[in-house]
Scaffold this motif. Structure first.
Motif, PDB file in Angstrom:
ATOM      1  N   ASN A 167       5.426   6.263  -0.832  1.00  0.00           N
ATOM      2  CA  ASN A 167       4.628   6.812  -0.174  1.00  0.00           C
ATOM      3  C   ASN A 167       4.402   8.157  -1.437  1.00  0.00           C
ATOM      4  O   ASN A 167       4.880   8.842  -1.408  1.00  0.00           O
ATOM      5  CB  ASN A 167       4.560   7.213   1.030  1.00  0.00           C
ATOM      6  CG  ASN A 167       3.534   7.163   1.934  1.00  0.00           C
ATOM      7  OD1 ASN A 167       2.708   6.454   2.413  1.00  0.00           O
ATOM      8  ND2 ASN A 167       3.564   8.195   2.424  1.00  0.00           N
ATOM      9  N   GLU A 168       2.760   8.085  -0.858  1.00  0.00           N
ATOM     10  CA  GLU A 168       2.666   9.538  -2.167  1.00  0.00           C
ATOM     11  C   GLU A 168       1.237  10.177  -1.203  1.00  0.00           C
ATOM     12  O   GLU A 168       0.873  12.138  -2.082  1.00  0.00           O
ATOM     13  CB  GLU A 168       1.202   8.639  -3.222  1.00  0.00           C
ATOM     14  CG  GLU A 168       1.611   7.459  -4.047  1.00  0.00           C
ATOM     15  CD  GLU A 168       0.350   7.123  -5.018  1.00  0.00           C
ATOM     16  OE1 GLU A 168      -0.221   6.859  -5.019  1.00  0.00           O
ATOM     17  OE2 GLU A 168       0.601   8.125  -6.095  1.00  0.00           O
ATOM     18  N   LYS A 169       0.535  10.054   0.068  1.00  0.00           N
ATOM     19  CA  LYS A 169       0.217  10.882   0.525  1.00  0.00           C
ATOM     20  C   LYS A 169       1.350  11.611   2.074  1.00  0.00           C
ATOM     21  O   LYS A 169       1.955  11.149   2.109  1.00  0.00           O
ATOM     22  CB  LYS A 169      -1.193  10.856   1.785  1.00  0.00           C
ATOM     23  CG  LYS A 169      -1.545  10.097   0.099  1.00  0.00           C
ATOM     24  CD  LYS A 169      -3.278   9.209   1.154  1.00  0.00           C
ATOM     25  CE  LYS A 169      -4.139   9.272  -0.718  1.00  0.00           C
ATOM     26  NZ  LYS A 169      -5.570   8.420   0.447  1.00  0.00           N
ATOM     27  N   THR A 170       0.596  12.985   3.453  1.00  0.00           N
ATOM     28  CA  THR A 170       1.546  12.933   3.900  1.00  0.00           C
ATOM     29  C   THR A 170       1.058  12.107   5.028  1.00  0.00           C
ATOM     30  O   THR A 170       1.838  12.515   6.106  1.00  0.00           O
ATOM     31  CB  THR A 170       0.568  14.305   3.795  1.00  0.00           C
ATOM     32  OG1 THR A 170      -0.648  14.734   4.372  1.00  0.00           O
ATOM     33  CG2 THR A 170       1.349  15.314   2.845  1.00  0.00           C
ATOM     34  N   ILE A 171      -0.065  11.365   4.447  1.00  0.00           N
ATOM     35  CA  ILE A 171      -0.094  10.344   6.121  1.00  0.00           C
ATOM     36  C   ILE A 171       0.709   8.821   5.436  1.00  0.00           C
ATOM     37  O   ILE A 171       1.193   8.551   5.044  1.00  0.00           O
ATOM     38  CB  ILE A 171      -1.695  10.329   6.343  1.00  0.00           C
ATOM     39  CG1 ILE A 171      -2.489   9.636   5.210  1.00  0.00           C
ATOM     40  CG2 ILE A 171      -1.839  11.607   6.403  1.00  0.00           C
ATOM     41  CD1 ILE A 171      -3.587   9.309   4.981  1.00  0.00           C
TER      42      ILE A 171
END
Length: 216
Positions: A53-57
């Protein structure tokens, strides 16, 4: 005291170089990959789709498309917290879509999705196009060429050993040994270049720091 004041800029530069190297290496390595990185023509293989996962979501959906001229995927391992559906062209499975039934993959998480299939007898490489969907509806397409910002994962396919015995499932004795070794080494080998790059940057920065200290 004056010597310590003179060294402060050097220490600051060292810290900045180290931080940027860790940050950039993390970004470079954070993409969807399919393991193992090597297979053998005509062999049956278990593939792992690794999704960081690359994002904060959260990541809530992962789609992978199969190049039918290079591989034929036929089996999928159930994954708790996820469902999957297949895309088809007639009797051929052309892709798979995994969808989270819960929160999906969080900001600091990754997941692996397993599938099995047969590598084509004439394949030289398998290019896996992947699409990563986040909870806000944004989609990252991992379909580019090697070296691009969003490259597709590629499995190198080695030729089948000449004269090797073949069983009823298309396995060869030499290929089976190669597959086992490749599968066992896939995960750590994929991280080795990253660790070596970080170590090189850190050593270079340390050398610069020592050099500046001596000049002062």
């Amino acid at each position: 005291m004056n010597q310590m004041k003179k060294l402060k800029p050097a220490y600051g530069a060292f810290a900045l170089v180290l931080f940027l190297s860790l940050l950039l290496s993390g970004v470079a390595s954070a993409h969807v990959t399919v393991l193992p990185k090597e297979a053998t023509q005509g062999s049956y293989e278990k593939f792992a789709v690794r999704v960081p996962n690359e994002k904060t979501i959260p990541t809530v959906k992962v789609e992978v498309k199969f190049p039918l001229d290079s591989v034929s995927i036929s089996r999928f391992e159930p994954k708790p917290g996820w469902t999957y559906e297949l895309t088809r062209n007639g009797d051929n499975i052309t892709g798979v879509i995994w969808t989270a039934t819960g929160e999906g993959l969080g900001a600091t998480e990754f997941g692996e999705f397993y599938m099995q299939g047969k590598v084509a007898d004439t394949a030289t490489a398998i290019s896996w196009k992947a699409y990563q969907t986040y909870k806000d509806g944004s989609v990252v397409e991992w379909v580019g060429a090697e070296g691009s910002d969003k490259p597709a994962s590629v499995t190198k396919v080695n030729p089948k050993p000449a004269g090797a015995a073949t069983d009823s499932h298309g396995h060869t004795a030499a290929a089976a040994a190669g597959e086992t070794a490749a599968s066992a080494a896939a995960a750590p080998a994929s991280s080795l270049p990253l660790y070596l790059s970080i170590a090189a940057v850190v050593l270079g920065a340390a050398s610069l720091l020592v050099s500046l200290s001596r000049k002062k």
